[in-house]
Design a protein around this motif. Structure first.
Motif, PDB file in Angstrom:
ATOM      1  N   ALA A  63      15.728   6.364   4.011  1.00  0.00           N
ATOM      2  CA  ALA A  63      14.427   5.758   4.274  1.00  0.00           C
ATOM      3  C   ALA A  63      13.350   6.798   4.561  1.00  0.00           C
ATOM      4  O   ALA A  63      12.208   6.641   4.129  1.00  0.00           O
ATOM      5  N   ALA A  64      13.707   7.866   5.280  1.00  0.00           N
ATOM      6  CA  ALA A  64      12.707   8.880   5.619  1.00  0.00           C
ATOM      7  C   ALA A  64      12.176   9.588   4.366  1.00  0.00           C
ATOM      8  O   ALA A  64      10.971   9.801   4.239  1.00  0.00           O
ATOM      9  N   SER A  65      13.081   9.935   3.450  1.00  0.00           N
ATOM     10  CA  SER A  65      12.618  10.614   2.237  1.00  0.00           C
ATOM     11  C   SER A  65      11.815   9.659   1.349  1.00  0.00           C
ATOM     12  O   SER A  65      10.841  10.072   0.726  1.00  0.00           O
ATOM     13  N   LEU A  66      12.191   8.389   1.319  1.00  0.00           N
ATOM     14  CA  LEU A  66      11.409   7.394   0.578  1.00  0.00           C
ATOM     15  C   LEU A  66      10.014   7.267   1.179  1.00  0.00           C
ATOM     16  O   LEU A  66       9.011   7.312   0.459  1.00  0.00           O
ATOM     17  N   ALA A  67       9.931   7.127   2.496  1.00  0.00           N
ATOM     18  CA  ALA A  67       8.637   6.957   3.166  1.00  0.00           C
ATOM     19  C   ALA A  67       7.736   8.176   2.973  1.00  0.00           C
ATOM     20  O   ALA A  67       6.531   8.027   2.778  1.00  0.00           O
ATOM     21  N   ALA A  68       8.322   9.366   3.003  1.00  0.00           N
ATOM     22  CA  ALA A  68       7.524  10.581   2.833  1.00  0.00           C
ATOM     23  C   ALA A  68       6.980  10.709   1.412  1.00  0.00           C
ATOM     24  O   ALA A  68       5.832  11.104   1.216  1.00  0.00           O
ATOM     25  N   ALA A  69       7.792  10.343   0.429  1.00  0.00           N
ATOM     26  CA  ALA A  69       7.397  10.516  -0.972  1.00  0.00           C
ATOM     27  C   ALA A  69       6.605   9.334  -1.515  1.00  0.00           C
ATOM     28  O   ALA A  69       5.677   9.520  -2.303  1.00  0.00           O
ATOM     29  N   GLU A  70       6.990   8.129  -1.113  1.00  0.00           N
ATOM     30  CA  GLU A  70       6.378   6.921  -1.698  1.00  0.00           C
ATOM     31  C   GLU A  70       6.183   5.866  -0.614  1.00  0.00           C
ATOM     32  O   GLU A  70       6.894   4.856  -0.579  1.00  0.00           O
ATOM     33  N   PRO A  71       5.206   6.090   0.277  1.00  0.00           N
ATOM     34  CA  PRO A  71       5.025   5.167   1.398  1.00  0.00           C
ATOM     35  C   PRO A  71       4.747   3.722   0.971  1.00  0.00           C
ATOM     36  O   PRO A  71       5.158   2.786   1.662  1.00  0.00           O
ATOM     37  N   ARG A  72       4.096   3.516  -0.159  1.00  0.00           N
ATOM     38  CA  ARG A  72       3.823   2.145  -0.612  1.00  0.00           C
ATOM     39  C   ARG A  72       5.125   1.430  -0.921  1.00  0.00           C
ATOM     40  O   ARG A  72       5.304   0.258  -0.578  1.00  0.00           O
ATOM     41  N   ILE A  73       6.063   2.115  -1.544  1.00  0.00           N
ATOM     42  CA  ILE A  73       7.339   1.480  -1.873  1.00  0.00           C
ATOM     43  C   ILE A  73       8.161   1.260  -0.605  1.00  0.00           C
ATOM     44  O   ILE A  73       8.839   0.232  -0.469  1.00  0.00           O
ATOM     45  N   ALA A  74       8.077   2.179   0.353  1.00  0.00           N
ATOM     46  CA  ALA A  74       8.754   1.965   1.641  1.00  0.00           C
ATOM     47  C   ALA A  74       8.204   0.706   2.310  1.00  0.00           C
ATOM     48  O   ALA A  74       8.966  -0.105   2.847  1.00  0.00           O
ATOM     49  N   ALA A  75       6.905   0.515   2.239  1.00  0.00           N
ATOM     50  CA  ALA A  75       6.289  -0.694   2.785  1.00  0.00           C
ATOM     51  C   ALA A  75       6.753  -1.929   2.014  1.00  0.00           C
ATOM     52  O   ALA A  75       6.987  -2.993   2.615  1.00  0.00           O
ATOM     53  N   ASP A  76       6.914  -1.809   0.708  1.00  0.00           N
ATOM     54  CA  ASP A  76       7.414  -2.933  -0.090  1.00  0.00           C
ATOM     55  C   ASP A  76       8.810  -3.344   0.362  1.00  0.00           C
ATOM     56  O   ASP A  76       9.126  -4.536   0.411  1.00  0.00           O
ATOM     57  N   VAL A  77       9.666  -2.361   0.687  1.00  0.00           N
ATOM     58  CA  VAL A  77      11.015  -2.671   1.165  1.00  0.00           C
ATOM     59  C   VAL A  77      10.925  -3.498   2.444  1.00  0.00           C
ATOM     60  O   VAL A  77      11.608  -4.523   2.590  1.00  0.00           O
TER      61      VAL A  77
END
Length: 119
Positions: free
Chosen positions: A55-69
């Motif tokens: 989750a941390a690497s997702l949020a750092a690279a693609e915060p919009r997609i982390a928010a979608d999750v």
């Protein structure tokens, strides 16, 4: 490369349809499916379609997609009818925390009392 499907990743294979799963929701950026080893009456995994190990690497690279999750986790809870009684969203990060598939994913758990701390 980060974000690209990984040939050895179970969840990337679920996203591509190469491995079957009981999908309960799909969006442009996420897939939600039932956990094969449920820890609660309702236990659904929400994963991004893109591959990041946690989750941390997702949020750092693609915060919009982390928010979608996270947004999809709320929709799963509503669909599962646990939003009114309470549910938990868990991101395990690293093998010491119980992560066994290194593709970012949220566990949405509900349908029974969930004591804290969990372990």
């Amino acid at each position: 490369m980060a974000g690209e499907p990984q040939s050895d990743c179970l969840f990337c294979k679920i996203v591509s349809g190469d491995i079957p799963a009981t999908v309960v929701r799909e969006s442009e950026t996420t897939v939600a499916f039932r956990d094969i080893n449920p820890q609660a009456p309702s236990h659904v995994l929400v994963i991004p379609r893109v591959h990041y190990p946690d989750a941390a690497s997702l949020a750092a690279a693609e915060p919009r997609i982390a928010a979608d999750v996270l947004e999809e986790a709320g929709r799963v809870a509503a669909d599962e009818k646990v939003d009114g009684t309470g549910y938990r969203v868990v991101f395990n990060t690293g093998s010491g925390a119980g992560q066994t598939v290194f593709h970012a994913h949220a566990h949405v758990l509900g349908g029974r009392g969930l004591n804290w701390p969990p372990g």
